[in-house]
Motif scaffolding. Structure first.
Motif, PDB file in Angstrom:
ATOM      1  N   GLN A 126      43.600 -34.453  13.107  1.00  0.00           N
ATOM      2  CA  GLN A 126      43.535 -35.193  14.375  1.00  0.00           C
ATOM      3  C   GLN A 126      42.863 -36.552  14.191  1.00  0.00           C
ATOM      4  O   GLN A 126      43.135 -37.487  14.939  1.00  0.00           O
ATOM      5  N   ALA A 127      41.997 -36.647  13.180  1.00  0.00           N
ATOM      6  CA  ALA A 127      41.328 -37.926  12.892  1.00  0.00           C
ATOM      7  C   ALA A 127      42.214 -38.847  12.050  1.00  0.00           C
ATOM      8  O   ALA A 127      41.810 -39.968  11.715  1.00  0.00           O
ATOM      9  N   GLY A 128      43.429 -38.368  11.708  1.00  0.00           N
ATOM     10  CA  GLY A 128      44.385 -39.204  10.977  1.00  0.00           C
ATOM     11  C   GLY A 128      44.157 -39.274   9.486  1.00  0.00           C
ATOM     12  O   GLY A 128      44.685 -40.156   8.807  1.00  0.00           O
ATOM     13  N   SER A 261      25.030 -35.267  19.396  1.00  0.00           N
ATOM     14  CA  SER A 261      26.156 -35.140  20.320  1.00  0.00           C
ATOM     15  C   SER A 261      26.180 -33.740  20.915  1.00  0.00           C
ATOM     16  O   SER A 261      25.499 -32.829  20.424  1.00  0.00           O
ATOM     17  N   GLU A 262      26.968 -33.567  21.978  1.00  0.00           N
ATOM     18  CA  GLU A 262      27.022 -32.282  22.684  1.00  0.00           C
ATOM     19  C   GLU A 262      28.473 -31.865  22.921  1.00  0.00           C
ATOM     20  O   GLU A 262      29.344 -32.708  23.156  1.00  0.00           O
ATOM     21  N   ILE A 263      28.701 -30.565  22.850  1.00  0.00           N
ATOM     22  CA  ILE A 263      30.017 -29.998  23.152  1.00  0.00           C
ATOM     23  C   ILE A 263      29.787 -28.827  24.097  1.00  0.00           C
ATOM     24  O   ILE A 263      29.044 -27.881  23.766  1.00  0.00           O
ATOM     25  N   TYR A 264      30.383 -28.876  25.265  1.00  0.00           N
ATOM     26  CA  TYR A 264      30.229 -27.778  26.227  1.00  0.00           C
ATOM     27  C   TYR A 264      31.062 -26.574  25.799  1.00  0.00           C
ATOM     28  O   TYR A 264      32.191 -26.732  25.321  1.00  0.00           O
ATOM     29  N   LEU A 265      30.493 -25.385  25.956  1.00  0.00           N
ATOM     30  CA  LEU A 265      31.200 -24.160  25.556  1.00  0.00           C
ATOM     31  C   LEU A 265      32.537 -24.027  26.275  1.00  0.00           C
ATOM     32  O   LEU A 265      33.511 -23.515  25.709  1.00  0.00           O
ATOM     33  N   LYS A 294      34.696 -37.961  20.276  1.00  0.00           N
ATOM     34  CA  LYS A 294      35.828 -37.739  21.182  1.00  0.00           C
ATOM     35  C   LYS A 294      36.905 -36.895  20.485  1.00  0.00           C
ATOM     36  O   LYS A 294      37.467 -35.965  21.064  1.00  0.00           O
ATOM     37  N   ILE A 295      37.180 -37.201  19.227  1.00  0.00           N
ATOM     38  CA  ILE A 295      38.181 -36.443  18.462  1.00  0.00           C
ATOM     39  C   ILE A 295      37.709 -35.009  18.243  1.00  0.00           C
ATOM     40  O   ILE A 295      38.501 -34.064  18.337  1.00  0.00           O
TER      41      ILE A 295
END
Length: 446
Positions: A126-128, A261-265, A294-295
């Motif tokens: 996805q990051a190319g 950074s944060e990622i919601y479950l 974002k990726i």
């Protein structure tokens, strides 16, 4: 011209033979079993001499170096003879690593490694990035080194592949967790198995990264005995960390160097506690690769489940059938049961690796309404669970079709039928993929 002999004629061995051929070695491949037509055709295409159904000593013992496929144990008679005369034996990943300058993210562990590997591969795609997927998943790593060019590799690596690796070095090494598994290959000695897993760290440099589960007692116990020359990046669901990934309320916090950074479950496409661990490991690898937040978040929300690993098959009469054929040990089945929220009809059994089924007692009490044994020998399963689910709620079956039909009779609307076998597949099937495929076919034919 140096002579290389490859033992084993499946994905790993044929890939190694092709790479050896492209590098100008005198190559010969030997398999004491029958070689699949697909692999035989590949050997003929590359004009690589081979034999099947036996080992010819005079064609093997004269090798300068042996590449041994991971499925062949050290105790095999030919392997013992080779060691006895001092022949150097290496693995496919060791051989391929000699000819590969790509950046490598390598994942091992008892459970979760396929999902973590696939998730990291997806993130990099996805990051190319120009990235290959291999090792214990997909195409042979050696075959890809021989025939393709990638700037990055994401490699799932088993303990068997690490056993004969010496100079191989990842840029990012990950151990997802360590639980008892494959002990029959390690003299039933847990310490031998742990050391095999930790071989992934042996050549790490200070600029490399080591990602590990700091909640896993076996991993931490061994870490306390050794020194690893790499950036240490732990992940945890139990405590906050200065560097690494941890759970805080309803989100994963990832701290890498000066960045947080944060990622919601709720953003994770994959459910279950075990997949939170897998996601943490993948997020840390992505941050170490400087992939944009974002990726990372978008990849986590769009990633699809792995085939044969908690794979939803079909919902029939409001009964969901789940294929978790890759759960070949107690710990994998524990995770599969733990994340179920509906009553479970559990299909279990196969070639037992010395399982202690009592570890699952509480989960079986809480989640399981009936058990379908899919194995030639169900004695241990009956002994473990008749007192929990009742003798009348355990049945024996000897094919995927029988198992699915029996499970459908136990299941009511709103239930789950879960194939999560706890065991290897070799008593009734070719491998776990064959078991999963036959399960899915049986469900579709209901």
């Amino acid at each position: 011209m140096s002579r290389i002999v490859v033992l084993g004629g499946a994905e790993s061995g044929v890939g190694a033979a092709v790479l050896a051929k492209t590098k100008g070695f005198d190559v010969f491949l030997s398999d004491c079993g029958k070689i699949n037509e697909k692999y035989a055709a590949e050997l003929k295409k590359w004009d690589i001499p081979y034999e099947e159904g036996h080992h010819t000593e005079e064609l093997i013992l004269n090798a300068d170096e042996i590449i041994k496929s991971p499925g062949i144990p050290e105790t095999a008679p030919m392997v013992k003879k080779l060691y006895g005369q001092g022949t150097h034996i290496i693995s496919e990943i060791e051989f391929a690593g000699r000819y590969d300058n790509a950046k490598k993210i390598c994942i091992t562990g008892s459970n979760g490694k396929t999902t973590t590997t696939s998730l990291i591969y997806y993130l990099l795609q996805q990051a190319g990035l120009n990235v290959g997927l291999g090792g214990n998943i997909g195409k042979s790593y050696a075959y890809q080194v021989a025939t393709e060019h990638f700037d990055y590799y994401v490699l799932e690596i088993s303990s068997f592949q690490l056993d004969n690796a010496y100079d191989f070095r990842p840029d990012i090494a990950i151990i997802t967790n360590i639980t008892p598994d494959h002990l029959d290959r390690y003299d039933h000695n847990m310490e031998n198995y742990v050391k095999a897993k930790f071989r992934i760290t042996r050549n790490l440099r200070p600029e490399d990264c080591f990602i590990f589960d700091s909640d896993d007692e076996i991993t931490i116990d061994h870490l306390n005995k050794i020194i690893i020359q790499a950036k240490m990046l732990p992940f945890s669901q139990k405590k906050e960390l200065e560097q690494g990934a941890f759970l805080k309320g309803d989100k994963i916090v990832v701290k890498y160097e000066e960045d947080e950074s944060e990622i919601y479950l709720k953003e994770l496409a994959l459910g279950g506690k075990h997949n939170v661990y897998n996601s943490m490991a993948a997020a840390l690898a992505a941050k170490a690769m400087n992939i944009d937040d974002k990726i990372i978040r978008e990849s986590f929300s769009t990633f699809k489940a792995i085939e044969h690993r908690l794979e939803p098959v079909l919902s029939i009469k409001d009964v969901l059938y789940i294929n978790d054929s890759k759960a070949t040990n107690i710990d994998s089945a524990w995770y599969a049961l733990e994340c179920q929220t509906k009553p479970v009809v559990w299909i279990v059994g196969g070639t037992d690796k010395g399982n202690d089924y009592s570890i699952l007692n509480e989960l079986v009490k809480e989640k399981v309404k009936a058990i379908v044994c899919l194995t030639l020998d169900s004695k241990k399963i009956h002994e473990a669970y008749e007192g929990i689910v009742g003798k009348e709620n355990i049945v024996d079956t000897f094919s995927a079709t029988e198992a699915v039909n029996a499970a459908s009779k136990f299941a009511n609307s709103g239930d789950v039928v879960l194939l999560s076998p706890c065991c290897a597949s070799f008593d009734l099937f070719k491998n776990y993929e064959d078991r999963g495929d036959k399960f899915k076919e049986a469900v579709r034919n209901l």
